[in-house]
Design a protein around this motif. Structure first.
Motif, mmCIF file in Angstrom:
data_model
loop_
_atom_site.group_PDB
_atom_site.id
_atom_site.type_symbol
_atom_site.label_atom_id
_atom_site.label_comp_id
_atom_site.label_asym_id
_atom_site.label_seq_id
_atom_site.Cartn_x
_atom_site.Cartn_y
_atom_site.Cartn_z
ATOM 1 N N PRO A 26 0.835 -1.210 0.000
ATOM 2 C CA PRO A 26 0.000 0.000 0.000
ATOM 3 C C PRO A 26 0.867 1.257 0.000
ATOM 4 C CG PRO A 26 0.060 -0.990 2.189
ATOM 5 C CD PRO A 26 0.717 -1.970 1.260
ATOM 6 N N GLY A 27 0.475 2.222 -0.805
ATOM 7 C CA GLY A 27 1.202 3.482 -0.848
ATOM 8 C C GLY A 27 2.491 3.442 -1.635
ATOM 9 N N VAL A 28 2.758 2.337 -2.329
ATOM 10 C CA VAL A 28 3.975 2.202 -3.132
ATOM 11 C C VAL A 28 3.597 2.268 -4.612
ATOM 12 C CG1 VAL A 28 5.900 0.682 -3.757
ATOM 13 C CG2 VAL A 28 5.135 0.824 -1.369
ATOM 14 N N GLU A 29 4.338 3.051 -5.383
ATOM 15 C CA GLU A 29 4.074 3.154 -6.821
ATOM 16 C C GLU A 29 4.753 1.999 -7.550
ATOM 17 O OE1 GLU A 29 4.555 6.232 -10.611
ATOM 18 O OE2 GLU A 29 5.134 6.871 -8.584
ATOM 19 N N LEU A 30 3.977 1.298 -8.363
ATOM 20 C CA LEU A 30 4.497 0.167 -9.124
ATOM 21 C C LEU A 30 4.849 0.616 -10.538
ATOM 22 C CD1 LEU A 30 1.874 -2.569 -8.124
ATOM 23 C CD2 LEU A 30 4.001 -1.961 -6.948
ATOM 24 N N LEU A 31 6.104 0.454 -10.906
ATOM 25 C CA LEU A 31 6.548 0.762 -12.264
ATOM 26 C C LEU A 31 6.630 -0.554 -13.029
ATOM 27 C CD1 LEU A 31 9.440 3.269 -11.405
ATOM 28 C CD2 LEU A 31 7.025 3.773 -11.829
ATOM 29 N N VAL A 32 5.568 -0.881 -13.750
ATOM 30 C CA VAL A 32 5.502 -2.152 -14.473
ATOM 31 C C VAL A 32 6.102 -1.947 -15.858
ATOM 32 C CG1 VAL A 32 4.020 -4.017 -15.278
ATOM 33 C CG2 VAL A 32 3.424 -2.758 -13.196
ATOM 34 N N ARG A 33 7.161 -2.692 -16.134
ATOM 35 C CA ARG A 33 7.868 -2.548 -17.403
ATOM 36 C C ARG A 33 8.052 -3.929 -18.028
ATOM 37 N NH1 ARG A 33 6.212 1.545 -16.208
ATOM 38 N NH2 ARG A 33 7.267 3.518 -15.702
ATOM 39 N N GLY A 34 7.714 -4.041 -19.305
ATOM 40 C CA GLY A 34 7.806 -5.322 -19.992
ATOM 41 C C GLY A 34 9.023 -5.404 -20.893
ATOM 42 N N ALA A 35 9.668 -6.555 -20.900
ATOM 43 C CA ALA A 35 10.849 -6.745 -21.746
ATOM 44 C C ALA A 35 10.543 -6.467 -23.209
ATOM 45 C CB ALA A 35 11.370 -8.171 -21.581
ATOM 46 N N LEU A 36 9.309 -6.771 -23.634
ATOM 47 C CA LEU A 36 8.952 -6.672 -25.050
ATOM 48 C C LEU A 36 8.096 -5.444 -25.364
ATOM 49 C CD1 LEU A 36 8.050 -10.446 -25.605
ATOM 50 C CD2 LEU A 36 10.277 -9.328 -25.871
ATOM 51 N N ASP A 37 8.019 -4.495 -24.434
ATOM 52 C CA ASP A 37 7.139 -3.333 -24.612
ATOM 53 C C ASP A 37 7.428 -2.560 -25.892
ATOM 54 O OD1 ASP A 37 5.656 -3.777 -22.358
ATOM 55 O OD2 ASP A 37 6.607 -2.222 -21.139
ATOM 56 N N HIS A 38 8.686 -2.480 -26.265
ATOM 57 C CA HIS A 38 9.084 -1.623 -27.389
ATOM 58 C C HIS A 38 9.060 -2.350 -28.726
ATOM 59 C CE1 HIS A 38 12.518 -4.002 -26.345
ATOM 60 N NE2 HIS A 38 13.227 -3.540 -27.366
ATOM 61 N N LEU A 39 8.691 -3.630 -28.727
ATOM 62 C CA LEU A 39 8.762 -4.427 -29.955
ATOM 63 C C LEU A 39 7.400 -4.570 -30.622
ATOM 64 C CD1 LEU A 39 11.155 -7.342 -28.913
ATOM 65 C CD2 LEU A 39 11.724 -5.206 -30.078
ATOM 66 N N THR A 40 7.407 -4.628 -31.941
ATOM 67 C CA THR A 40 6.189 -4.902 -32.695
ATOM 68 C C THR A 40 5.884 -6.399 -32.641
ATOM 69 O OG1 THR A 40 7.390 -5.288 -34.750
ATOM 70 C CG2 THR A 40 6.715 -3.006 -34.272
ATOM 71 N N THR A 41 4.656 -6.749 -32.977
ATOM 72 C CA THR A 41 4.287 -8.165 -32.979
ATOM 73 C C THR A 41 5.142 -8.975 -33.958
ATOM 74 O OG1 THR A 41 2.029 -7.657 -32.278
ATOM 75 C CG2 THR A 41 2.402 -9.795 -33.334
ATOM 76 N N PRO A 42 5.412 -8.492 -35.182
ATOM 77 C CA PRO A 42 6.297 -9.265 -36.070
ATOM 78 C C PRO A 42 7.688 -9.478 -35.477
ATOM 79 C CG PRO A 42 5.066 -7.653 -37.340
ATOM 80 C CD PRO A 42 4.801 -7.350 -35.898
ATOM 81 N N ALA A 43 8.219 -8.472 -34.781
ATOM 82 C CA ALA A 43 9.540 -8.621 -34.168
ATOM 83 C C ALA A 43 9.502 -9.662 -33.047
ATOM 84 C CB ALA A 43 10.024 -7.279 -33.627
ATOM 85 N N ILE A 44 8.410 -9.668 -32.284
ATOM 86 C CA ILE A 44 8.262 -10.662 -31.218
ATOM 87 C C ILE A 44 8.122 -12.057 -31.811
ATOM 88 C CG2 ILE A 44 6.743 -11.448 -29.355
ATOM 89 C CD1 ILE A 44 6.100 -8.451 -28.869
ATOM 90 N N ASP A 45 7.350 -12.168 -32.885
ATOM 91 C CA ASP A 45 7.194 -13.463 -33.547
ATOM 92 C C ASP A 45 8.541 -13.979 -34.059
ATOM 93 O OD1 ASP A 45 4.490 -13.537 -33.066
ATOM 94 O OD2 ASP A 45 3.942 -12.686 -35.010
ATOM 95 N N ALA A 46 9.374 -13.068 -34.543
ATOM 96 C CA ALA A 46 10.694 -13.466 -35.033
ATOM 97 C C ALA A 46 11.558 -13.982 -33.885
ATOM 98 C CB ALA A 46 11.376 -12.291 -35.726
ATOM 99 N N LEU A 47 11.464 -13.333 -32.719
ATOM 100 C CA LEU A 47 12.201 -13.803 -31.546
ATOM 101 C C LEU A 47 11.746 -15.206 -31.153
ATOM 102 C CD1 LEU A 47 12.398 -10.786 -29.062
ATOM 103 C CD2 LEU A 47 14.320 -11.969 -30.118
ATOM 104 N N ALA A 84 13.574 1.445 -14.954
ATOM 105 C CA ALA A 84 12.853 1.560 -13.685
ATOM 106 C C ALA A 84 13.698 2.284 -12.644
ATOM 107 C CB ALA A 84 12.458 0.172 -13.184
ATOM 108 N N ALA A 85 14.988 1.972 -12.598
ATOM 109 C CA ALA A 85 15.874 2.642 -11.641
ATOM 110 C C ALA A 85 15.966 4.135 -11.941
ATOM 111 C CB ALA A 85 17.258 2.000 -11.677
ATOM 112 N N ALA A 86 16.060 4.495 -13.225
ATOM 113 C CA ALA A 86 16.137 5.903 -13.612
ATOM 114 C C ALA A 86 14.860 6.653 -13.248
ATOM 115 C CB ALA A 86 16.410 6.015 -15.112
ATOM 116 N N GLU A 87 13.742 5.923 -13.169
ATOM 117 C CA GLU A 87 12.460 6.533 -12.816
ATOM 118 C C GLU A 87 12.221 6.531 -11.306
ATOM 119 O OE1 GLU A 87 9.577 4.411 -15.099
ATOM 120 O OE2 GLU A 87 10.387 5.080 -17.018
ATOM 121 N N GLY A 88 13.214 6.086 -10.546
ATOM 122 C CA GLY A 88 13.125 6.203 -9.097
ATOM 123 C C GLY A 88 12.866 4.930 -8.329
#
Length: 221
Positions: A26-47, A84-88
């Motif tokens: 409670p009272g803690v901000e969660l910074l949820v970050r995904g390894a694949l957030d920046h990738l398109t679906t074709p790029a993920i499919d290629a991986l 995430a570290a850079a964002e605090g």
């Protein structure tokens, strides 16, 4: 406000994981970050198509899933934990129970595989356990990992996306000589751990239940 990083091996958002962590932070901000957030679906499919040892079960933001090698995901997770570290964020938790090497991180990271191994070593009297994995491609590496930690693990496979599969896993792990069962995947929610306990009649460890509590202890909340 205290901030923590929640590092998924797929894409954000992950409201299911956020709900579990908010319950204990409670009272803690969660910074949820995904390894694949920046990738398109074709790029993920290629991986995914490129294969590699130790495939990991990843969930994309559209709800579909892919299996991608741990070693192909690690560089992306290095970037996400630095973000995430850079964002605090003062600490981060990896949302995968695979046996990851250290991330290149400026802040402490909770690794489910290491936390689970420590808990099992602390509570088991014998050396025989059951483990539930999300795909068959992980069995050999996971059994070897537990053997390195002093345990002989009987493995069953059940996808977190298929609730009925957990009943089959419970039947596969019916050996009364198994002291406890580890849901060896971050995809299983605490509710499934309770269901597994009812099915197999033995203690069940669930990393989704353990990591938020450990993080809360570290933060003093």
């Amino acid at each position: 406000m205290e901030r923590v990083g929640i590092l998924t091996i797929g894409q954000s958002p992950r409201p299911d994981l956020e709900a579990v962590f908010r319950r204990h932070l409670p009272g803690v901000e969660l910074l949820v970050r995904g390894a694949l957030d920046h990738l398109t679906t074709p790029a993920i499919d290629a991986l995914a198509a490129s294969g590699g040892e130790y495939p990991l079960f990843t969930i994309l933001r559209d709800g579909t899933t892919r299996e991608i090698s741990l070693h192909r995901l690690k560089p992306f997770l290095d970037d996400r934990v630095k973000q995430a570290a850079a964002e605090g964020a003062s600490v981060a938790a990896l949302m995968c129970a695979g046996n990851f090497p250290d991330l290149d991180s400026p802040i402490p990271v909770l690794y489910p595989s290491r936390v689970l191994a420590a808990v099992v070593r602390g509570v088991c009297r014998g050396n025989r356990i059951g483990i539930v994995l999300p795909n068959a491609g992980q069995v050999g590496v996971a059994v070897a990992h537990w053997r390195e930690n002093g345990f002989e693990a009987a493995a069953a496979v059940a996808s977190p996306k298929e609730p009925a599969a957990l009943s089959e896993a419970a039947r596969a792990l019916a050996d009364p000589g198994l002291e406890l069962i580890v849901l060896d995947c971050m995809g299983f929610p605490p509710e499934e751990a309770r269901r597994m306990r009812g099915l197999c009649g033995r203690p069940v460890l669930c990393p989704q239940g353990i990591l938020p509590r450990l993080m809360a202890e570290m933060l003093g909340v």
